[in-house]
Each structure stands twice: as structure tokens, then as C-alpha cells.
Design a protein around this motif. Structure first.
Motif, PDB file in Angstrom:
ATOM      1  N   TYR A   1       0.742  -1.343  -0.184  1.00 35.12           N
ATOM      2  CA  TYR A   1      -0.130   0.113  -0.036  1.00 35.12           C
ATOM      3  C   TYR A   1       0.921   1.140  -0.086  1.00 35.12           C
ATOM      4  CZ  TYR A   1      -3.475   3.330   1.598  1.00 35.12           C
ATOM      5  OH  TYR A   1      -4.401   4.447   1.693  1.00 35.12           O
ATOM      6  N   SER A   2       2.024   1.104   0.723  1.00 33.78           N
ATOM      7  CA  SER A   2       2.846   2.443   0.861  1.00 33.78           C
ATOM      8  C   SER A   2       4.206   2.285  -0.034  1.00 33.78           C
ATOM      9  CB  SER A   2       3.259   2.673   2.282  1.00 33.78           C
ATOM     10  OG  SER A   2       3.986   1.350   2.957  1.00 33.78           O
ATOM     11  N   SER A   3       4.022   1.546  -1.078  1.00 38.10           N
ATOM     12  CA  SER A   3       5.090   1.395  -1.946  1.00 38.10           C
ATOM     13  C   SER A   3       5.302   2.627  -2.851  1.00 38.10           C
ATOM     14  CB  SER A   3       4.946   0.155  -2.842  1.00 38.10           C
ATOM     15  OG  SER A   3       3.707   0.185  -3.353  1.00 38.10           O
ATOM     16  N   ARG A   4       6.712   2.893  -3.319  1.00 37.92           N
ATOM     17  CA  ARG A   4       6.862   3.920  -3.802  1.00 37.92           C
ATOM     18  C   ARG A   4       6.823   3.939  -5.259  1.00 37.92           C
ATOM     19  NH1 ARG A   4      11.757   6.177  -0.332  1.00 37.92           N
ATOM     20  NH2 ARG A   4      10.575   7.013   1.590  1.00 37.92           N
ATOM     21  N   PRO A   5       6.258   4.726  -6.206  1.00 42.26           N
ATOM     22  CA  PRO A   5       6.514   4.439  -7.690  1.00 42.26           C
ATOM     23  C   PRO A   5       8.033   4.945  -8.022  1.00 42.26           C
ATOM     24  CG  PRO A   5       4.710   6.065  -7.009  1.00 42.26           C
ATOM     25  CD  PRO A   5       5.332   5.675  -5.816  1.00 42.26           C
ATOM     26  N   ASN A   6       8.573   4.104  -8.724  1.00 39.17           N
ATOM     27  CA  ASN A   6       9.951   4.113  -9.308  1.00 39.17           C
ATOM     28  C   ASN A   6      10.995   3.997  -8.229  1.00 39.17           C
ATOM     29  OD1 ASN A   6       8.953   5.276 -11.802  1.00 39.17           O
ATOM     30  ND2 ASN A   6       8.802   7.386 -11.097  1.00 39.17           N
ATOM     31  N   ASP A   7      10.493   3.246  -7.152  1.00 34.46           N
ATOM     32  CA  ASP A   7      11.671   2.971  -5.869  1.00 34.46           C
ATOM     33  C   ASP A   7      12.482   1.890  -6.742  1.00 34.46           C
ATOM     34  OD1 ASP A   7      12.872   2.677  -3.752  1.00 34.46           O
ATOM     35  OD2 ASP A   7      11.008   1.829  -2.456  1.00 34.46           O
ATOM     36  N   SER A   8      13.442   1.581  -6.195  1.00 27.60           N
ATOM     37  CA  SER A   8      14.430   0.758  -6.357  1.00 27.60           C
ATOM     38  C   SER A   8      14.540  -0.516  -5.430  1.00 27.60           C
ATOM     39  CB  SER A   8      15.893   1.017  -6.683  1.00 27.60           C
ATOM     40  OG  SER A   8      16.502   1.693  -5.535  1.00 27.60           O
ATOM     41  N   ALA A   9      14.900  -1.543  -5.944  1.00 27.26           N
ATOM     42  CA  ALA A   9      14.997  -2.822  -4.926  1.00 27.26           C
ATOM     43  C   ALA A   9      16.104  -2.501  -3.787  1.00 27.26           C
ATOM     44  CB  ALA A   9      15.448  -3.924  -5.699  1.00 27.26           C
ATOM     45  N   ARG A  10      17.185  -1.953  -4.368  1.00 27.40           N
ATOM     46  CA  ARG A  10      18.387  -1.519  -3.464  1.00 27.40           C
ATOM     47  C   ARG A  10      17.801  -0.495  -2.357  1.00 27.40           C
ATOM     48  NH1 ARG A  10      24.139   0.289  -5.876  1.00 27.40           N
ATOM     49  NH2 ARG A  10      23.571  -1.917  -6.786  1.00 27.40           N
ATOM     50  N   LYS A  11      17.079   0.519  -2.712  1.00 28.21           N
ATOM     51  CA  LYS A  11      16.843   1.257  -1.621  1.00 28.21           C
ATOM     52  C   LYS A  11      15.865   0.579  -0.781  1.00 28.21           C
ATOM     53  CE  LYS A  11      17.145   5.384  -4.474  1.00 28.21           C
ATOM     54  NZ  LYS A  11      16.497   6.548  -5.100  1.00 28.21           N
ATOM     55  N   PHE A  12      14.879  -0.097  -1.234  1.00 29.29           N
ATOM     56  CA  PHE A  12      13.832  -0.873  -0.366  1.00 29.29           C
ATOM     57  C   PHE A  12      14.730  -1.592   0.647  1.00 29.29           C
ATOM     58  CE2 PHE A  12      11.788  -4.778   0.453  1.00 29.29           C
ATOM     59  CZ  PHE A  12      10.553  -4.231   1.004  1.00 29.29           C
ATOM     60  N   TRP A  13      15.796  -2.465   0.171  1.00 27.28           N
ATOM     61  CA  TRP A  13      16.309  -3.432   0.924  1.00 27.28           C
ATOM     62  C   TRP A  13      17.060  -2.496   1.971  1.00 27.28           C
ATOM     63  CZ3 TRP A  13      18.049  -6.372  -3.936  1.00 27.28           C
ATOM     64  CH2 TRP A  13      16.832  -7.208  -4.288  1.00 27.28           C
ATOM     65  N   ARG A  14      17.627  -1.526   1.729  1.00 24.51           N
ATOM     66  CA  ARG A  14      18.318  -0.712   2.512  1.00 24.51           C
ATOM     67  C   ARG A  14      17.483  -0.151   3.711  1.00 24.51           C
ATOM     68  NH1 ARG A  14      20.653   4.777   0.185  1.00 24.51           N
ATOM     69  NH2 ARG A  14      17.915   5.279   0.469  1.00 24.51           N
ATOM     70  N   ARG A  15      16.181   0.410   3.326  1.00 26.34           N
ATOM     71  CA  ARG A  15      15.386   0.637   4.518  1.00 26.34           C
ATOM     72  C   ARG A  15      14.726  -0.316   5.174  1.00 26.34           C
ATOM     73  NH1 ARG A  15      13.074   3.389   0.058  1.00 26.34           N
ATOM     74  NH2 ARG A  15      11.285   1.817  -0.188  1.00 26.34           N
ATOM     75  N   ARG A  16      14.499  -1.378   4.919  1.00 24.89           N
ATOM     76  CA  ARG A  16      14.133  -2.522   5.634  1.00 24.89           C
ATOM     77  C   ARG A  16      15.271  -2.897   6.687  1.00 24.89           C
ATOM     78  NH1 ARG A  16      10.013  -3.202   7.057  1.00 24.89           N
ATOM     79  NH2 ARG A  16      10.094  -0.931   6.905  1.00 24.89           N
ATOM     80  N   THR A  17      16.468  -3.048   6.052  1.00 25.46           N
ATOM     81  CA  THR A  17      17.762  -3.350   6.804  1.00 25.46           C
ATOM     82  C   THR A  17      17.835  -2.432   8.065  1.00 25.46           C
ATOM     83  OG1 THR A  17      18.849  -4.543   4.962  1.00 25.46           O
ATOM     84  CG2 THR A  17      20.304  -3.867   7.111  1.00 25.46           C
ATOM     85  N   ALA A  18      17.855  -0.921   7.655  1.00 28.09           N
ATOM     86  CA  ALA A  18      17.873  -0.163   8.724  1.00 28.09           C
ATOM     87  C   ALA A  18      16.582  -0.248   9.909  1.00 28.09           C
ATOM     88  CB  ALA A  18      17.602   1.132   8.220  1.00 28.09           C
ATOM     89  N   LYS A  19      15.479  -0.798   9.546  1.00 31.77           N
ATOM     90  CA  LYS A  19      14.483  -0.775  10.377  1.00 31.77           C
ATOM     91  C   LYS A  19      14.614  -2.130  11.158  1.00 31.77           C
ATOM     92  CE  LYS A  19       9.561  -0.508  10.876  1.00 31.77           C
ATOM     93  NZ  LYS A  19       9.617   0.472  11.416  1.00 31.77           N
ATOM     94  N   ILE A  20      14.990  -3.189  10.654  1.00 31.33           N
ATOM     95  CA  ILE A  20      15.004  -4.483  11.196  1.00 31.33           C
ATOM     96  C   ILE A  20      16.260  -4.929  11.956  1.00 31.33           C
ATOM     97  CG2 ILE A  20      14.659  -6.956  10.847  1.00 31.33           C
ATOM     98  CD1 ILE A  20      12.126  -5.377  10.717  1.00 31.33           C
ATOM     99  N   VAL A  21      17.422  -4.599  11.380  1.00 32.03           N
ATOM    100  CA  VAL A  21      18.472  -5.403  11.976  1.00 32.03           C
ATOM    101  C   VAL A  21      19.112  -4.753  13.203  1.00 32.03           C
ATOM    102  CG1 VAL A  21      20.967  -5.615  11.417  1.00 32.03           C
ATOM    103  CG2 VAL A  21      19.331  -6.062   9.662  1.00 32.03           C
ATOM    104  N   PRO A  22      19.242  -3.457  13.516  1.00 30.22           N
ATOM    105  CA  PRO A  22      19.717  -2.819  14.517  1.00 30.22           C
ATOM    106  C   PRO A  22      18.816  -3.190  15.804  1.00 30.22           C
ATOM    107  CG  PRO A  22      19.541  -1.169  13.181  1.00 30.22           C
ATOM    108  CD  PRO A  22      18.867  -2.274  12.600  1.00 30.22           C
ATOM    109  N   GLY A  23      17.487  -3.298  15.875  1.00 26.71           N
ATOM    110  CA  GLY A  23      16.952  -3.899  16.854  1.00 26.71           C
ATOM    111  C   GLY A  23      17.092  -5.414  17.300  1.00 26.71           C
TER     112      GLY A  23
END
Length: 393
Positions: A94-116
């Protein structure tokens, strides 16, 4: 298990159509402009996390010789995790971005999940080194298995000792990592489905969830939801229906399809109460069916209806208790809450001398809320903001 444990705040960016598609296909895929935020889904995340907490608290109480009726809490854990997985697919789509890239998506997911996750893993391993028993462990755990847990690949070949290693609840993060890896491709495939076929696709996905459950049942998985504790879920073949990432992929894909259904076919009368009744009925049936079905496949459709109707009420501006600021704030803490609750329960039950177990559970709940608030404020949110993920998937 747990938002994308937790999920990002829903911002409502349009679902992007594949760039190679045009014309009628693009019209079928691309939603009407301007879908708004769905804060009730954030509140719903805390309900899922709390259900998991109650399940694990009940299991530890039973292990300490508590009232047998606490078995009624056992289905709460699987239900909460399934709700997380479906919500994850919904919100990311639902909140996916037009013209987003897989690399940017994975970077955001990594930042959200991995530190915690890394912080919770360090805490879990540290308290074990100080003499606190791993919660309900039944097999010896090696340092290598602890490391596989940290790397979130321990569910690819699930074993009782491997699943008890590190932070025991991280198995759901392993599933989420698998979903994230596939998400850029899945999003293209889901967006290519003609909107007129979305209801059929959602139904077929819900049916697909019964395949791993049936295989596990045919391979000898037995018992019922109330009788299934952590020990039983950690053992094959049930573990392959419950914690094996490909077996849980239908949950995530169903959430993705629900996001498109929400945009193209919003319910005119979102009856959350009716969906809750259906969910309660499904829970009742869960108590009667073999465990492989009750812990994963059976609750998917009622949970999907709850999410669909809750989202529709937000979109239509109708009242929703899940949208209250306090509950939305708790929803933002839900990922950290999920990560740390198992370790805090283990420590509190280790220290408590016995009897009056509502007291240690209340202490553990309060401690989990305080720690999760701190982890969100000082770890999760700053890392997401640094990666540009504070308000994005």
C-alpha cells in the motif's frame, strides 16, 4: 514475529505499476490518486504483539505448574504472528513508492529490522551466559546456532535446538527477511494481476497456505492448538509448516493482494465486528483441528477480513478505537516489544520464587513496554530516519 515486525507508518503512496506495462494494464494496476494514511493498522500491530506476549506468558506459567486452563492462550501466538505477516504484505504494498528501487527498499528494511534485532540478540545471549535458562528449551544449543539466529537464516533448516538459539522469537524475522528479499519481484507480479481477478487471487493464496499444513499433517504432525507449546512447534514436521519461510509466504502475499483490493474494491460497509466474530469462530475451530492447520492456515481468511475492514474504516473516516493516539504509539513500539518480551519474561520467571504468577507477568509486561519505548526512541527510529525509512516501507 512479528511488522515486518513492526510495520512502517502507512503513508498511502500509490502502488506502482511495472514500468513495462501500459494502457489498460496500467489502468487496472494503478490505484486512484491520493490514498490516505491508515493509522488503525499501526494500532492493530500492538494487538498482535500483545497476543504473542500473552501466549508466551501463559506457556511459561504452565511450565511452572500453573492452571491448565491457560492452554486457551496458546493459539494467541500463532494468530499474532499470522496477523503480523499479513499486515507486513499489506502495508509494504500500500505504501510502496513509484519508481523505487530494490536496493533502496532493502536498505530501508535493513535499517528498520537489523539494529533492534542485533540488540535483542545480544541481550538474549547475555542473560543466558548469566545463568538464565533459555525459555522452555529442550535441546542443547551451540554457539554456531546462536550465530545462525543472529544472521536470520536458522529457519531454513529448522531444528529444536536451532530454533531455541539466540533470541527465540527471531524466527519470524527470518521469515520477514525472506519476504523482503522477494518483495520487489512479488510487487511486480501482484501488480500485473487484473483487478477483476484480485478476489480469486486472494482466495487461491489463502488456499495455498493449506498445502504446507497438509504436508506436515501427512508426515505425522499431530496434536491440537491448545496442546501445542513451544516444544511441539520446534519439532519437525510441524516446524516446517510454522517457521519455514516458504511455508509462510502465502500470509505475506495475501496481505499484498489485500492492499490492492483495498484500493480497487473497498467494502461499502466495513463491519469489523462481523470479522471479529468470524475470527472468534475460526479460533474455536482451531481448537478442534490438527495443529498444522490451526497454527497457520485456518485463521488467514478471518484475519484478512479484520485487516480489510479496519483499513476501510480509516479510509472512509469512520470511528475506530485502534486509531487512538495511545494505541498508535504502542503500535510503533510493537516491533521492539516483540523482540524483547521473550527475554524479559525469561528473566522475570527466573527471578520469581513461585506462586502468584500474575505478578511476574505484570512486571514483565511493564518492563517490556518500558524497554520497547526506549529501543524505538533511541535505536529503531534514528536508524530508520538515517536510512530515509522513518515514514516509508
Amino acid at each position: 514475529m512479528m511488522d515486518d515486525l513492526p510495520l512502517p507508518a502507512t503513508t498511502g503512496s500509490p502502488i506502482p505499476a511495472p514500468e513495462s506495462r501500459a494502457g489498460e494494464v496500467a489502468r487496472n494496476v494503478h490505484p486512484p490518486p491520493g490514498p490516505g494514511p491508515l493509522p488503525s493498522l499501526t494500532g492493530l500491530r500492538f494487538i498482535a504483539a500483545l497476543a504473542v506476549f500473552c501466549c508466551h506468558a501463559g506457556l511459561m506459567w504452565q511450565h511452572a505448574g500453573g492452571w491448565p486452563g491457560l492452554r486457551l492462550l496458546n493459539p494467541g501466538g500463532p494468530l499474532g504472528v499470522s496477523l503480523f505477516f499479513i499486515l507486513s504484505g499489506f502495508v509494504l504494498t500500500y505504501s510502496s513508492r513509484p519508481n523505487d528501487s530494490a536496493r533502496k527498499f532493502w536498505r530501508r528494511r535493513t535499517a528498520k529490522i537489523v539494529p533492534g534485532h542485533a540488540l535483542a540478540w545480544i541481550a538474549a545471549v547475555s542473560v543466558v551466559s548469566l545463568g538464565v535458562a533459555r525459555p522452555l528449551q529442550e535441546a542443547a544449543v551451540t554457539a554456531w546456532q546462536d550465530l545462525l539466529n543472529l544472521m536470520l537464516i536458522h529457519t531454513l533448516l529448522p531444528s529444536p535446538s536451532g530454533l531455541a538459539a539466540g533470541n527465540g522469537v527471531a524466527w519470524s524475522l527470518s521469515c520477514e527477511a525472506f519476504f523482503y528479499l522477494l518483495f520487489p519481484v512479488l510487487l511486480v507480479l501482484v501488480n500485473r494481476i487484473d483487478r477483476r481477478k484480485l478476489p480469486l487471487a486472494a482466495l487461491a493464496t489463502a488456499v495455498a497456505a493449506w498445502i504446507p499444513a497438509t504436508i506436515a499433517w501427512m508426515c505425522g504432525a499431530s496434536g491440537y492448538a491448545m496442546d501445542v507449546g513451544i516444544h511441539e512447534i520446534l519439532r519437525a514436521p510441524l516446524s516446517y509448516a510454522y517457521v519455514f519461510p516458504p511455508s509462510r509466504l502465502p500470509d505475506f502475499v495475501l496481505g499484498m493482494l489485500l492492499a490492492r483490493l483495498h484500493v480497487h474494491y473497498p467494502p461499502t460497509q466495513p463491519r469489523v465486528a462481523a470479522a471479529a466474530v468470524a475470527l472468534a469462530a475460526a479460533i474455536g475451530v482451531c481448537l478442534l483441528l490438527p495443529a498444522p492447520y490451526s497454527v497457520s492456515a485456518l485463521p488467514l481468511v478471518p484475519l484478512a477480513l479484520v485487516i480489510r475492514f479496519v483499513a476501510a474504516r480509516d479510509a472512509q473516516g469512520l470511528s475506530s478505537p485502534l486509531r487512538r493516539p495511545a494505541l498508535v504509539r504502542l503500535g510503533k513500539w510493537s516491533y521492539a516489544f516483540y523482540l524483547v518480551h521473550f527475554t524479559i519474561l525469561a528473566v522475570v520467571f527466573h527471578v520469581w520464587s513461585g506462586g502468584w504468577y500474575m505478578v511476574p507477568i505484570a512486571v514483565a509486561l511493564a518492563g517490556t513496554l518500558l524497554v520497547s519505548a526506549a529501543v524505538y526512541r533511541f535505536v529503531e527510529y534514528p536508524c530508520c530516519r538515517a536510512a530515509g525509512a522513518a515514514g516509508a516501507p
